[in-house]
Design a protein around this motif. Structure first.
Motif, PDB file in Angstrom:
ATOM      1  N   PRO A 123      -0.811  -5.209  -0.378  1.00 17.11           N
ATOM      2  CA  PRO A 123      -1.511  -4.707  -1.572  1.00 17.11           C
ATOM      3  C   PRO A 123      -0.717  -4.889  -2.864  1.00 17.11           C
ATOM      4  O   PRO A 123      -1.317  -4.966  -3.943  1.00 17.11           O
ATOM      5  CB  PRO A 123      -1.713  -3.216  -1.263  1.00 17.11           C
ATOM      6  CG  PRO A 123      -1.734  -3.147   0.218  1.00 17.11           C
ATOM      7  CD  PRO A 123      -0.765  -4.184   0.677  1.00 17.11           C
ATOM      8  N   ARG A 131      -7.761  -4.247  -7.040  1.00 11.02           N
ATOM      9  CA  ARG A 131      -7.846  -3.285  -5.943  1.00 11.02           C
ATOM     10  C   ARG A 131      -8.807  -2.149  -6.274  1.00 11.02           C
ATOM     11  O   ARG A 131      -9.555  -1.680  -5.408  1.00 11.02           O
ATOM     12  CB  ARG A 131      -6.451  -2.735  -5.633  1.00 11.02           C
ATOM     13  CG  ARG A 131      -5.568  -3.686  -4.852  1.00 11.02           C
ATOM     14  CD  ARG A 131      -4.187  -3.130  -4.636  1.00 11.02           C
ATOM     15  NE  ARG A 131      -3.381  -3.208  -5.844  1.00 11.02           N
ATOM     16  CZ  ARG A 131      -2.144  -2.755  -5.956  1.00 11.02           C
ATOM     17  NH1 ARG A 131      -1.570  -2.161  -4.932  1.00 11.02           N
ATOM     18  NH2 ARG A 131      -1.465  -2.885  -7.077  1.00 11.02           N
ATOM     19  N   TRP A 135     -12.208  -1.087  -4.254  1.00 12.90           N
ATOM     20  CA  TRP A 135     -12.547   0.233  -3.739  1.00 12.90           C
ATOM     21  C   TRP A 135     -13.882   0.720  -4.296  1.00 12.90           C
ATOM     22  O   TRP A 135     -14.592   1.491  -3.633  1.00 12.90           O
ATOM     23  CB  TRP A 135     -11.438   1.228  -4.055  1.00 12.90           C
ATOM     24  CG  TRP A 135     -10.328   1.169  -3.061  1.00 12.90           C
ATOM     25  CD1 TRP A 135      -9.080   0.656  -3.229  1.00 12.90           C
ATOM     26  CD2 TRP A 135     -10.393   1.626  -1.701  1.00 12.90           C
ATOM     27  NE1 TRP A 135      -8.353   0.759  -2.067  1.00 12.90           N
ATOM     28  CE2 TRP A 135      -9.128   1.352  -1.115  1.00 12.90           C
ATOM     29  CE3 TRP A 135     -11.369   2.227  -0.923  1.00 12.90           C
ATOM     30  CZ2 TRP A 135      -8.845   1.673   0.211  1.00 12.90           C
ATOM     31  CZ3 TRP A 135     -11.093   2.542   0.398  1.00 12.90           C
ATOM     32  CH2 TRP A 135      -9.834   2.265   0.943  1.00 12.90           C
ATOM     33  N   ILE A 175      -3.018   2.200  -2.932  1.00 12.20           N
ATOM     34  CA  ILE A 175      -2.197   1.449  -3.873  1.00 12.20           C
ATOM     35  C   ILE A 175      -0.725   1.826  -3.761  1.00 12.20           C
ATOM     36  O   ILE A 175       0.159   0.970  -3.807  1.00 12.20           O
ATOM     37  CB  ILE A 175      -2.713   1.679  -5.313  1.00 12.20           C
ATOM     38  CG1 ILE A 175      -4.090   1.015  -5.491  1.00 12.20           C
ATOM     39  CG2 ILE A 175      -1.732   1.121  -6.342  1.00 12.20           C
ATOM     40  CD1 ILE A 175      -4.775   1.358  -6.791  1.00 12.20           C
TER      41      ILE A 175
END
Length: 305
Positions: A123, A131, A135, A175
């Motif tokens: 990640p 990211r 999500w 994250i």
């Protein structure tokens, strides 16, 4: 003149020359930190004493912004939301990171260990913006998670998992998880395996060995991970802004909005509060880890004394 010459000679002696060399190596970083970081803090601190009236910034030396920030219940609610989100993310990151780090540290196969390390730190190779949008797609009402819950019969209509605190916490855990795994894994990898073997030879079971040997030895790694993740959560902006959709108001989002409104005094006060809070939390966590390590060393000394 002789004294001056002697001082110059002493200044360039081997001992002082080593010290001067180290200072010169640190000088670029110190200059950069002094100009960019400390200079920025001083300028922003100066703005906190200005006055914001009728949409205009008025230069001055007043405490109005500080009084408004510390006396208004809205700002304390904002502070509570920020710290609550940071606490939840740190706790869940620790609960997920420790077993993962423990598993990776105990692996004997190099290939499997490298694969897990790659999956854990993958990640970090992707932007936080990407990211966060990912999500959003997963947690939205028509996203994959709700589709899966509906197919499994858990719900008929799906859950609302974005534009609320739950979605922000889930995204931030994903994250910041590598930042918790790395310090714990580093400490566990360097721990002496003979200590666990000795405890087991003395009759300690797996759980007792973990609680009395492994967990205390990894306290420093846990403290480092908590410091990093909690501080990063306090200052996170992109994910709360995108996943929260303006409904989860944290201090970084508030600072960004006040900066756009040219209400720089309030933005500066909130920034100073955030900075001081981060420093205090880091010091408290570090002190707690030191106390835990000190208590363990005292018990060990009493046991073998």
């Amino acid at each position: 003149m002789n004294r001056i010459a002697d001082r110059i000679v002493n200044l360039y002696s081997s001992k002082n020359r080593r010290w001067i060399t180290q200072l010169l190596l640190l000088l670029p970083a110190l200059v950069l930190m002094g100009i960019v970081y400390l200079g920025g803090l001083l300028i922003f601190g100066r703005y906190s004493f200005d006055i914001y009236e009728n949409g205009k910034l008025v230069r001055g030396w007043e405490w109005d912004a500080y009084r408004a920030f510390l006396s208004d219940p809205y700002y304390w609610k904002l502070i509570g939301t920020t710290f609550r989100v940071a606490f939840k993310v740190t706790l869940w990151s620790l609960l997920l990171a420790y077993p993962l780090a423990y598993c990776i540290a105990g692996l004997k196969k190099t290939g499997m260990k490298q694969l897990l390390l790659l999956l854990t730190f993958l990640p970090l190779l992707v932007s936080a913006v990407v990211r966060s949008y990912g999500w959003q797609l997963l947690l939205s009402k028509q996203g994959f998670m709700n589709w899966l819950f509906i197919r499994l019969g858990i719900t008929d209509e799906g859950f609302s998992m974005i534009y609320n605190e739950t979605g922000v916490v889930v995204a931030l855990v994903h994250i910041f998880l590598p930042f918790m795994v790395f310090p714990i894994l580093n400490v566990l990898s360097q721990s002496d395996a003979s200590l666990k073997a000795a405890a087991q030879d003395l009759g300690a079971g797996s759980w007792r060995t973990f609680l009395t040997i492994t967990l205390p030895l990894s306290a420093r790694g846990i403290a480092s991970g908590v410091q990093i993740v909690f501080t990063l959560c306090l200052t996170a902006f992109t994910t709360p802004q995108l996943i929260g959709g303006g409904r989860v108001m944290t201090l970084p989002v508030f600072i960004y909005q006040r900066t756009l409104d040219t209400n720089w005094p309030m933005a500066a006060v909130a920034s100073m509060f955030l900075l001081i809070s981060s420093i205090i939390v880091s010091l408290l966590v570090n002190k707690g880890a030191e106390m835990l390590m000190f208590r363990r060393s005292r018990k060990g000394g009493q046991a073998y004394g």
